[in-house]
Design an enzyme around this catalytic site. Structure first.
Site, PDB file in Angstrom:
ATOM      1  N   HIS A  79      -3.184  31.089 -82.521  1.00 27.90           N
ATOM      2  CA  HIS A  79      -4.487  31.228 -83.169  1.00 27.90           C
ATOM      3  C   HIS A  79      -4.143  31.762 -84.550  1.00 27.90           C
ATOM      4  CE1 HIS A  79      -6.811  30.516 -79.485  1.00 27.90           C
ATOM      5  NE2 HIS A  79      -6.157  31.397 -78.950  1.00 27.90           N
ATOM      6  N   LYS A  80      -5.117  31.594 -85.482  1.00 23.32           N
ATOM      7  CA  LYS A  80      -4.927  31.892 -86.708  1.00 23.32           C
ATOM      8  C   LYS A  80      -4.629  33.263 -87.093  1.00 23.32           C
ATOM      9  CE  LYS A  80      -4.025  31.141 -91.112  1.00 23.32           C
ATOM     10  NZ  LYS A  80      -2.857  30.473 -91.451  1.00 23.32           N
ATOM     11  N   VAL A  81      -5.404  34.140 -86.411  1.00 26.07           N
ATOM     12  CA  VAL A  81      -5.262  35.624 -86.318  1.00 26.07           C
ATOM     13  C   VAL A  81      -4.744  36.146 -85.121  1.00 26.07           C
ATOM     14  CG1 VAL A  81      -6.375  37.761 -86.779  1.00 26.07           C
ATOM     15  CG2 VAL A  81      -6.959  35.879 -88.278  1.00 26.07           C
ATOM     16  N   GLU A 108      -6.573  29.777 -95.855  1.00 24.58           N
ATOM     17  CA  GLU A 108      -5.619  28.915 -95.151  1.00 24.58           C
ATOM     18  C   GLU A 108      -6.250  28.509 -93.791  1.00 24.58           C
ATOM     19  OE1 GLU A 108      -1.034  29.427 -95.156  1.00 24.58           O
ATOM     20  OE2 GLU A 108      -1.876  30.838 -94.084  1.00 24.58           O
TER      21      GLU A 108
END
Lengths: 345, 345
Positions: free
Chosen positions: A339-341, A141
């Site tokens: 952010h993504k994580v 993703e």
């Protein structure tokens, strides 16, 4: 344009998941049934936490399992975790990285509970901390705002519910979700046009109840992450216990109100909002009455059974958030400041 | 002016409760200990639901009890309640009237669980549905926005925690809460003045974590009910998983950050918000570092132990909501659109 293509690929992803992971999920269900589980103890953050809200209603209604949402700080900062006797401990995380979620599963195992990880990364720390792992198989993703990992998490939760009950006919209903999703995604142009109307919206509320309490939370989160609109989710019942006071003429209220047992409860609030408060209603539904109360109606197919509506009703909400982001001139792929994580303790 | 006097009478109310109800609470704790309780299943709405969030952390950290928040619609609309084996079923309601909360307790008793009602009306339907009743003895609450029933509910929850542990020294700490409350209420003039600054505020977020996650929710609810500001509460961890994206320069962030184990976690977000986002911070704390990050600081006494800070830290928040309501020219006693008793199914 990862976000748009990730929204569009959801029907294929959940169909593949259903086909590839059914055996694994049935095996895990057998193992869970062999334990004396009184309740579920679930840890998740953000979008995955919203998927957990679906589990709260689905596993409660169809599997008789009460669900406690974990308070991760008791495991990390306070170091005073509760006793998890008789609990099925579940962690949901796309990345499987957040230390607070991992520590809940570690503690569950230390206390001898069954620990299950639901993740897109079967090699992650979360998966390592679990007795059982379900890989949601969403593929990478890329967009920061989660879409396909949300619906694959929902599908995983639904599959586990069906496997725990052992009712074969329910698998047939699951196999139709991809088709209903595809039909719903066809409204893309209509939704793109409707998004223009909300170009200058700064705040709104999002209402849902029962199975779609999860949808209200996830819809609001997409609006916040992508469009920076302050969108607050509520159960239609909680909303009437105070917050309804802030509604003024034209105040935008988003509602997810498909056919089903809580529809009357939602209609009651919608009528009040439209007639008494002169509010703006944007409604996702397959119920004529609900759609007719809306200034802006988006539909889902008639035949979706209530317990599976969250998998379908989130799609117009994702598309609206996507198109509104573009209408407002913001970045659909990498929203500012996040952010993504996200690793929290 | 019931609201102001109800805020002001809180120290006396919680002190009377502590003295009058200790024996009752100790008796109920004995009865609970005699059962095989694995977890708490709690039903409440609005302000009482926020008191329930305190129970979630307090009973988790100090009594090892996981807590599941009930999903009342499973009991009413869906008629598919979960299995409540090994649960202590708790209903919290000022009026004891809301049918959805009553039906959770009735179902708990039907299934043979222990059912406890915490209410200001010991003759209510909720009390009738319970095995045990704790009367919070707040006296009649005339203002629509709940204040003294919130802190007496918190005190009841703390008393039950102490009684379940049987540690006598903790009763001594409880007996000091009224004094700490009185000291905190002395900031009334300062808070009245500070409220002017937010006369045109339309939206804000409220952050808290651990024991004061409850405070963040209750603070936000008072702002919504009384001042019609769209105030959204978050754990500082959840806030970073997406919603922080909506913060712009000058965006108002209210933070409850007393000394304790989660303070570092809150300071981290506060520094980010102040330095990177140039946000406006209004902070309630007894920690120098936290107060020094705030444009507007309100203090609570140094010596309040972390587990009791929610009883004290909500007071400046209540006063702020009260004075801001006046500054905005709204009705402090009967906010538009809501009523004292809300009955939802």
């Amino acid at each position: 344009m990862s976000l748009y293509s990730e929204i569009a690929e959801q029907p294929d992803r959940i169909q593949a998941l259903l086909e590839n992971q059914r055996k694994t999920v049935e095996g895990i269900a057998d193992a869970i049934r062999a334990h004396d589980v009184s309740y579920v103890f679930l840890a998740a953050r953000g979008t995955s936490d919203n998927a957990g809200r679906y589990a709260n209603y689905l596993w409660g209604a169809r599997n008789g399992l009460p669900l406690a949402l974990a308070t991760p700080s008791l495991f990390t900062y306070y170091n005073q975790p509760p006793k998890l006797k008789n609990a099925l401990v579940v962690g949901i995380s796309q990345s499987g990285q957040s230390p607070d979620i991992v520590s809940v599963l570690e503690e569950g195992r230390r206390q001898g509970s069954v620990a299950l990880a639901i993740t897109n990364e079967p090699d992650s720390p979360l998966a390592s901390a679990a007795d059982f792992v379900i890989d949601i198989q969403a593929g990478e993703e890329k967009a920061v705002a989660a879409t396909k990992t949300y619906t694959t998490e929902l599908m995983t939760i639904a599959m586990l519910s069906v496997a725990l009950n052992g009712d074969k006919t329910d698998w047939r209903e699951l196999s139709q979700v991809a088709k209903w999703m595809k039909q719903t995604l066809k409204q893309n142009d209509l939704i793109e046009q409707a998004a223009q109307r909300y170009r200058y919206m700064r705040q709104c509320v999002v209402l849902g109840r029962g199975f779609n309490y999860a949808t209200a939370f996830e819809w609001a989160l997409k609006l916040k992450e992508l469009t920076y609109v302050e969108a607050e989710p509520y159960s239609s019942a909680d909303f009437q216990h105070g917050p309804i006071a802030m509604v003024e003429r034209g105040f935008p209220v988003m509602v997810v109100a498909p056919q089903g047992k809580v529809l009357d409860s939602l209609l009651e609030v919608m009528i009040r909002l439209r007639k008494d408060f002169l509010a703006e209603l944007l409604v996702i539904s397959n119920a004529k009455k609900a759609l007719s109360l809306a200034q802006i109606p988006f539909t889902i197919p008639d035949e979706v059974p209530e317990w599976l509506t969250p998998l379908v009703s989130i799609l117009p909400a994702q598309l609206l958030a996507y198109h509104l982001t573009r209408a407002k001139g913001f970045d659909t792929e990498s929203p500012r400041s996040i952010h993504k994580v996200t690793e929290t303790k």
